[in-house]
Design a protein around this motif. Sequence first.
Motif, PDB file in Angstrom:
ATOM      1  N   PRO A  16       0.816  -1.230   0.000  1.00 57.46           N
ATOM      2  CA  PRO A  16       0.000   0.000   0.000  1.00 57.46           C
ATOM      3  C   PRO A  16       0.846   1.275   0.000  1.00 57.46           C
ATOM      4  O   PRO A  16       0.557   2.219  -0.741  1.00 57.46           O
ATOM      5  N   LYS A  34      -8.433  -2.475   4.318  1.00 52.83           N
ATOM      6  CA  LYS A  34      -9.146  -1.449   3.546  1.00 52.83           C
ATOM      7  C   LYS A  34      -8.525  -0.086   3.811  1.00 52.83           C
ATOM      8  O   LYS A  34      -8.123   0.222   4.927  1.00 52.83           O
ATOM      9  N   LEU A  38      -6.509   3.439  -1.424  1.00 57.85           N
ATOM     10  CA  LEU A  38      -6.389   2.371  -2.419  1.00 57.85           C
ATOM     11  C   LEU A  38      -7.725   2.061  -3.066  1.00 57.85           C
ATOM     12  O   LEU A  38      -8.760   2.069  -2.413  1.00 57.85           O
ATOM     13  N   HIS A  39      -7.667   1.764  -4.360  1.00 59.47           N
ATOM     14  CA  HIS A  39      -8.843   1.313  -5.103  1.00 59.47           C
ATOM     15  C   HIS A  39      -8.616  -0.162  -5.443  1.00 59.47           C
ATOM     16  O   HIS A  39      -7.591  -0.533  -6.016  1.00 59.47           O
ATOM     17  N   GLN A  40      -9.568  -0.995  -5.070  1.00 58.14           N
ATOM     18  CA  GLN A  40      -9.478  -2.426  -5.359  1.00 58.14           C
ATOM     19  C   GLN A  40     -10.065  -2.673  -6.747  1.00 58.14           C
ATOM     20  O   GLN A  40     -11.259  -2.497  -6.966  1.00 58.14           O
ATOM     21  N   GLY A 153      -6.045  -9.423  -4.065  1.00 56.85           N
ATOM     22  CA  GLY A 153      -6.585  -8.303  -4.821  1.00 56.85           C
ATOM     23  C   GLY A 153      -5.541  -7.622  -5.683  1.00 56.85           C
ATOM     24  O   GLY A 153      -4.338  -7.763  -5.469  1.00 56.85           O
ATOM     25  N   TYR A 155      -4.646  -3.724  -6.744  1.00 52.64           N
ATOM     26  CA  TYR A 155      -4.913  -2.404  -6.193  1.00 52.64           C
ATOM     27  C   TYR A 155      -4.191  -1.315  -6.974  1.00 52.64           C
ATOM     28  O   TYR A 155      -3.089  -1.535  -7.493  1.00 52.64           O
ATOM     29  N   THR A 156      -4.839  -0.146  -7.035  1.00 53.63           N
ATOM     30  CA  THR A 156      -4.229   1.064  -7.577  1.00 53.63           C
ATOM     31  C   THR A 156      -4.469   2.191  -6.578  1.00 53.63           C
ATOM     32  O   THR A 156      -5.231   2.031  -5.626  1.00 53.63           O
ATOM     33  N   SER A 158      -6.233   5.348  -5.257  1.00 50.60           N
ATOM     34  CA  SER A 158      -7.570   5.920  -5.456  1.00 50.60           C
ATOM     35  C   SER A 158      -7.481   7.220  -6.252  1.00 50.60           C
ATOM     36  O   SER A 158      -6.590   8.037  -6.033  1.00 50.60           O
TER      37      SER A 158
END
Length: 171
Positions: A16, A34, A38-40, A153, A155-156, A158
């Motif tokens: 992250p 969470k 971060l965008h899942q 997952g 992730y990128t 957000s």
Amino acid sequence: PRITFTISVLGSFDIPAAIERGDADIGIAFALRKSIELHQVFLAQFRLGAVVRPDHPLARNRSVTLAACLGYPLILATPDLSITDLLRPVLAQGPSFLSPVITCGSIDLMQQLVMRGQGVAFQTRIGLDGRMGDGSLVHIPINANGPLWSDLGIYTRSGRLLPTATDSFVQ
């Protein structure tokens, strides 16, 4: 043409920060907490299990409790791997002392140690297909009052739009 990707291997808890700092465009990780940063993009679940040699006494079981595994030498993941967080609540229900034979930060090394008869390790089936296929390792799902799942997952950061090539790679 002329597009390259660099892959860095980090523990799940370091990913992250790498994404948030912009050091990584995407992260692929197990069991990330969470975060609004971060965008899942994608999520899949995989069952955590004990990994043993085919001649190990537990290898014939269809599932296994962690208590059953405690009777054998354990190869546990280091705290930077998400497996540790997944097992912590289950291990807390066991004996007050738990002394692994080996604590290791490499899934591949853990598999090698199991194949050499050094103990029982824990992971999902990800990365085990070849060794399960050739009969050198067995994965036995853990039953801890039900299955023990690990989320994998992509992730990128957000709010960030990925470059077209990177987005195609993710898709």
